[in-house]
Design a protein around this motif. Structure first.
Motif, PDB file in Angstrom:
ATOM      1  N   THR A  20       0.828  -1.202   0.000  1.00 42.66           N
ATOM      2  CA  THR A  20       0.000   0.000   0.000  1.00 42.66           C
ATOM      3  C   THR A  20       0.867   1.260   0.000  1.00 42.66           C
ATOM      4  O   THR A  20       2.095   1.196  -0.073  1.00 42.66           O
ATOM      5  CB  THR A  20      -0.915   0.015   1.233  1.00 42.66           C
ATOM      6  OG1 THR A  20      -0.104   0.215   2.412  1.00 42.66           O
ATOM      7  CG2 THR A  20      -1.687  -1.299   1.355  1.00 42.66           C
ATOM      8  N   LYS A  21       0.211   2.409   0.123  1.00 40.66           N
ATOM      9  CA  LYS A  21       0.942   3.675   0.206  1.00 40.66           C
ATOM     10  C   LYS A  21       1.517   3.897   1.597  1.00 40.66           C
ATOM     11  O   LYS A  21       2.400   4.747   1.773  1.00 40.66           O
ATOM     12  CB  LYS A  21       0.009   4.841  -0.153  1.00 40.66           C
ATOM     13  CG  LYS A  21      -0.516   4.790  -1.575  1.00 40.66           C
ATOM     14  CD  LYS A  21      -1.540   5.884  -1.817  1.00 40.66           C
ATOM     15  CE  LYS A  21      -2.168   5.741  -3.193  1.00 40.66           C
ATOM     16  NZ  LYS A  21      -3.233   6.729  -3.433  1.00 40.66           N
ATOM     17  N   ALA A  22       1.010   3.159   2.578  1.00 42.16           N
ATOM     18  CA  ALA A  22       1.521   3.266   3.945  1.00 42.16           C
ATOM     19  C   ALA A  22       2.672   2.281   4.132  1.00 42.16           C
ATOM     20  O   ALA A  22       2.873   1.390   3.304  1.00 42.16           O
ATOM     21  CB  ALA A  22       0.405   2.971   4.934  1.00 42.16           C
ATOM     22  N   GLY A  23       3.430   2.460   5.207  1.00 46.51           N
ATOM     23  CA  GLY A  23       4.485   1.508   5.518  1.00 46.51           C
ATOM     24  C   GLY A  23       5.892   2.034   5.374  1.00 46.51           C
ATOM     25  O   GLY A  23       6.858   1.336   5.689  1.00 46.51           O
ATOM     26  N   MET A  24       6.059   3.266   4.880  1.00 46.81           N
ATOM     27  CA  MET A  24       7.397   3.837   4.746  1.00 46.81           C
ATOM     28  C   MET A  24       8.086   3.952   6.107  1.00 46.81           C
ATOM     29  O   MET A  24       7.440   4.219   7.122  1.00 46.81           O
ATOM     30  CB  MET A  24       7.327   5.231   4.128  1.00 46.81           C
ATOM     31  CG  MET A  24       6.963   5.260   2.663  1.00 46.81           C
ATOM     32  SD  MET A  24       6.858   6.990   2.112  1.00 46.81           S
ATOM     33  CE  MET A  24       7.132   6.795   0.363  1.00 46.81           C
ATOM     34  N   ALA A  25       9.407   3.779   6.114  1.00 45.95           N
ATOM     35  CA  ALA A  25      10.184   3.904   7.346  1.00 45.95           C
ATOM     36  C   ALA A  25      11.380   4.821   7.113  1.00 45.95           C
ATOM     37  O   ALA A  25      11.954   4.853   6.019  1.00 45.95           O
ATOM     38  CB  ALA A  25      10.672   2.526   7.805  1.00 45.95           C
ATOM     39  N   ALA A  26      11.743   5.570   8.147  1.00 47.03           N
ATOM     40  CA  ALA A  26      12.870   6.503   8.049  1.00 47.03           C
ATOM     41  C   ALA A  26      14.134   5.778   7.599  1.00 47.03           C
ATOM     42  O   ALA A  26      14.419   4.661   8.047  1.00 47.03           O
ATOM     43  CB  ALA A  26      13.104   7.178   9.393  1.00 47.03           C
ATOM     44  N   GLY A  27      14.867   6.410   6.693  1.00 47.50           N
ATOM     45  CA  GLY A  27      16.105   5.841   6.178  1.00 47.50           C
ATOM     46  C   GLY A  27      15.948   5.138   4.842  1.00 47.50           C
ATOM     47  O   GLY A  27      16.945   4.872   4.167  1.00 47.50           O
ATOM     48  N   GLU A  28      14.719   4.827   4.471  1.00 48.97           N
ATOM     49  CA  GLU A  28      14.505   4.176   3.179  1.00 48.97           C
ATOM     50  C   GLU A  28      14.698   5.171   2.037  1.00 48.97           C
ATOM     51  O   GLU A  28      14.576   6.390   2.217  1.00 48.97           O
ATOM     52  CB  GLU A  28      13.102   3.566   3.115  1.00 48.97           C
ATOM     53  CG  GLU A  28      12.922   2.395   4.066  1.00 48.97           C
ATOM     54  CD  GLU A  28      11.532   1.803   3.990  1.00 48.97           C
ATOM     55  OE1 GLU A  28      11.404   0.596   4.272  1.00 48.97           O
ATOM     56  OE2 GLU A  28      10.569   2.531   3.673  1.00 48.97           O
ATOM     57  N   LYS A  29      14.980   4.635   0.849  1.00 50.46           N
ATOM     58  CA  LYS A  29      15.187   5.455  -0.335  1.00 50.46           C
ATOM     59  C   LYS A  29      13.940   5.434  -1.211  1.00 50.46           C
ATOM     60  O   LYS A  29      13.225   4.433  -1.281  1.00 50.46           O
ATOM     61  CB  LYS A  29      16.384   4.947  -1.140  1.00 50.46           C
ATOM     62  CG  LYS A  29      17.688   4.933  -0.366  1.00 50.46           C
ATOM     63  CD  LYS A  29      18.104   6.330   0.084  1.00 50.46           C
ATOM     64  CE  LYS A  29      19.444   6.293   0.804  1.00 50.46           C
ATOM     65  NZ  LYS A  29      19.857   7.664   1.259  1.00 50.46           N
ATOM     66  N   ALA A  75      10.400  -7.829  -4.537  1.00 51.24           N
ATOM     67  CA  ALA A  75      11.491  -8.763  -4.261  1.00 51.24           C
ATOM     68  C   ALA A  75      12.627  -8.100  -3.486  1.00 51.24           C
ATOM     69  O   ALA A  75      13.420  -8.789  -2.837  1.00 51.24           O
ATOM     70  CB  ALA A  75      12.029  -9.336  -5.568  1.00 51.24           C
ATOM     71  N   HIS A  76      12.706  -6.769  -3.530  1.00 51.31           N
ATOM     72  CA  HIS A  76      13.765  -6.042  -2.833  1.00 51.31           C
ATOM     73  C   HIS A  76      13.241  -5.282  -1.615  1.00 51.31           C
ATOM     74  O   HIS A  76      13.846  -4.316  -1.163  1.00 51.31           O
ATOM     75  CB  HIS A  76      14.483  -5.104  -3.809  1.00 51.31           C
ATOM     76  CG  HIS A  76      15.306  -5.841  -4.817  1.00 51.31           C
ATOM     77  ND1 HIS A  76      14.769  -6.337  -5.993  1.00 51.31           N
ATOM     78  CD2 HIS A  76      16.616  -6.214  -4.818  1.00 51.31           C
ATOM     79  CE1 HIS A  76      15.705  -6.963  -6.676  1.00 51.31           C
ATOM     80  NE2 HIS A  76      16.839  -6.904  -5.995  1.00 51.31           N
ATOM     81  N   GLY A  77      12.093  -5.725  -1.116  1.00 55.15           N
ATOM     82  CA  GLY A  77      11.613  -5.241   0.177  1.00 55.15           C
ATOM     83  C   GLY A  77      10.904  -3.915   0.197  1.00 55.15           C
ATOM     84  O   GLY A  77      10.888  -3.241   1.240  1.00 55.15           O
ATOM     85  N   ALA A  78      10.314  -3.510  -0.914  1.00 54.13           N
ATOM     86  CA  ALA A  78       9.582  -2.238  -0.923  1.00 54.13           C
ATOM     87  C   ALA A  78       8.524  -2.228   0.181  1.00 54.13           C
ATOM     88  O   ALA A  78       7.726  -3.162   0.302  1.00 54.13           O
ATOM     89  CB  ALA A  78       8.922  -2.013  -2.276  1.00 54.13           C
ATOM     90  N   SER A  79       8.513  -1.176   0.981  1.00 53.83           N
ATOM     91  CA  SER A  79       7.565  -1.096   2.098  1.00 53.83           C
ATOM     92  C   SER A  79       6.289  -0.360   1.727  1.00 53.83           C
ATOM     93  O   SER A  79       5.265  -0.497   2.388  1.00 53.83           O
ATOM     94  CB  SER A  79       8.224  -0.395   3.281  1.00 53.83           C
ATOM     95  OG  SER A  79       8.579   0.934   2.936  1.00 53.83           O
ATOM     96  N   SER A 100       1.904   7.152   5.659  1.00 51.30           N
ATOM     97  CA  SER A 100       2.966   6.511   6.441  1.00 51.30           C
ATOM     98  C   SER A 100       3.374   7.324   7.667  1.00 51.30           C
ATOM     99  O   SER A 100       4.200   6.863   8.466  1.00 51.30           O
ATOM    100  CB  SER A 100       4.201   6.288   5.558  1.00 51.30           C
ATOM    101  OG  SER A 100       3.900   5.476   4.443  1.00 51.30           O
ATOM    102  N   ASP A 101       2.845   8.550   7.792  1.00 58.26           N
ATOM    103  CA  ASP A 101       3.173   9.442   8.897  1.00 58.26           C
ATOM    104  C   ASP A 101       4.681   9.712   8.958  1.00 58.26           C
ATOM    105  O   ASP A 101       5.325   9.560  10.003  1.00 58.26           O
ATOM    106  CB  ASP A 101       2.678   8.861  10.227  1.00 58.26           C
ATOM    107  CG  ASP A 101       2.593   9.928  11.318  1.00 58.26           C
ATOM    108  OD1 ASP A 101       2.489  11.125  10.977  1.00 58.26           O
ATOM    109  OD2 ASP A 101       2.644   9.562  12.510  1.00 58.26           O
ATOM    110  N   VAL A 102       5.234  10.088   7.798  1.00 59.68           N
ATOM    111  CA  VAL A 102       6.661  10.408   7.712  1.00 59.68           C
ATOM    112  C   VAL A 102       6.829  11.698   6.908  1.00 59.68           C
ATOM    113  O   VAL A 102       5.870  12.226   6.347  1.00 59.68           O
ATOM    114  CB  VAL A 102       7.461   9.279   7.005  1.00 59.68           C
ATOM    115  CG1 VAL A 102       7.437   8.008   7.833  1.00 59.68           C
ATOM    116  CG2 VAL A 102       6.925   9.024   5.591  1.00 59.68           C
TER     117      VAL A 102
END
Length: 209
Positions: A20-29, A75-79, A100-102
């Motif tokens: 989904t559009k949610a799930g982003m985490a700090a430090g990701e590109k 396959a490369h872990g997209a959040s 994602s609240d980021v």
């Protein structure tokens, strides 16, 4: 009058495979798989102001399916992931940041552009949806600084059959890009990063660098 044709597509998906559009985490590109600029290029084409090679390349990228790209990103872990369409790059970034609240940092120098997109914008040619998309500038915390960049107007450009925008763990982003390039997506690249809420000035969800 113009003939308009629209389609509605329904389908089924495995709930365990949903990104989904949610799930982003700090430090990701932030990875973008296709260049932007279809809106301004086709607006120019309607005025007979676009070069044939510009239109040809825009059509070529539009015909590339996002299916294989989605497989690579997963396959490369997209959040988190979405496709870039009518709301333009900044609109979809804002949706993902809010979900994602980021906060997000977008590097304007790194955003891939279709050939001719910059020339069309510099000539004052915009899609009819561009004006409404610029209302999303409220999501950008440094509009005054960013607005002087040549790429800035294009982050509001509405896309047709645009690429995928995803957040990928930093330690997996290079293999991800290598795989995307292997699909023929030469323009796929990192366009920014995900920031923590505590790393931000007051204002919108996006900073343009």
């Amino acid at each position: 009058p113009e003939l308009t044709l629209g389609f509605a597509v329904n389908g089924l998906i495995d709930p365990q495979q949903v990104v989904t559009k949610a799930g982003m985490a700090a430090g990701e590109k932030l990875v973008l798989t296709k260049p932007i600029g279809t809106g301004t290029i086709f607006a120019a084409d309607m005025r007979s102001k676009a070069r044939g090679l510009w239109v040809q390349e825009a059509l070529r990228t539009m015909c590339i399916s996002n299916g294989p790209s989605a497989d690579v990103l997963m396959a490369h872990g997209a959040s988190a992931c979405t496709d870039v369409t009518g709301f333009g790059l900044v609109g979809h970034l804002a949706e993902m940041a809010k979900a994602s609240d980021v906060h997000l940092r977008l590097q304007l120098d790194d955003v891939p552009l279709l050939p001719g997109a910059r020339e069309c914008v510099e000539a004052g040619i915009f899609s009819s949806l561009h004006a409404s998309n610029t209302r999303l500038r409220r999501a950008v915390c440094n509009v005054k600084e960013a607005s002087g960049h040549v790429t800035y107007p294009l982050i509001y450009d509405p896309q047709t059959s645009g690429g995928l925008l995803a957040s990928v763990p930093a330690d997996r982003v290079q293999p991800c890009l290598d795989a995307l390039h292997g699909l023929g997506l030469a323009a796929a690249c990192v366009v920014g990063e995900v920031m923590g809420l505590g790393e931000w000035p007051e204002g919108g969800h996006i900073a343009c660098g």
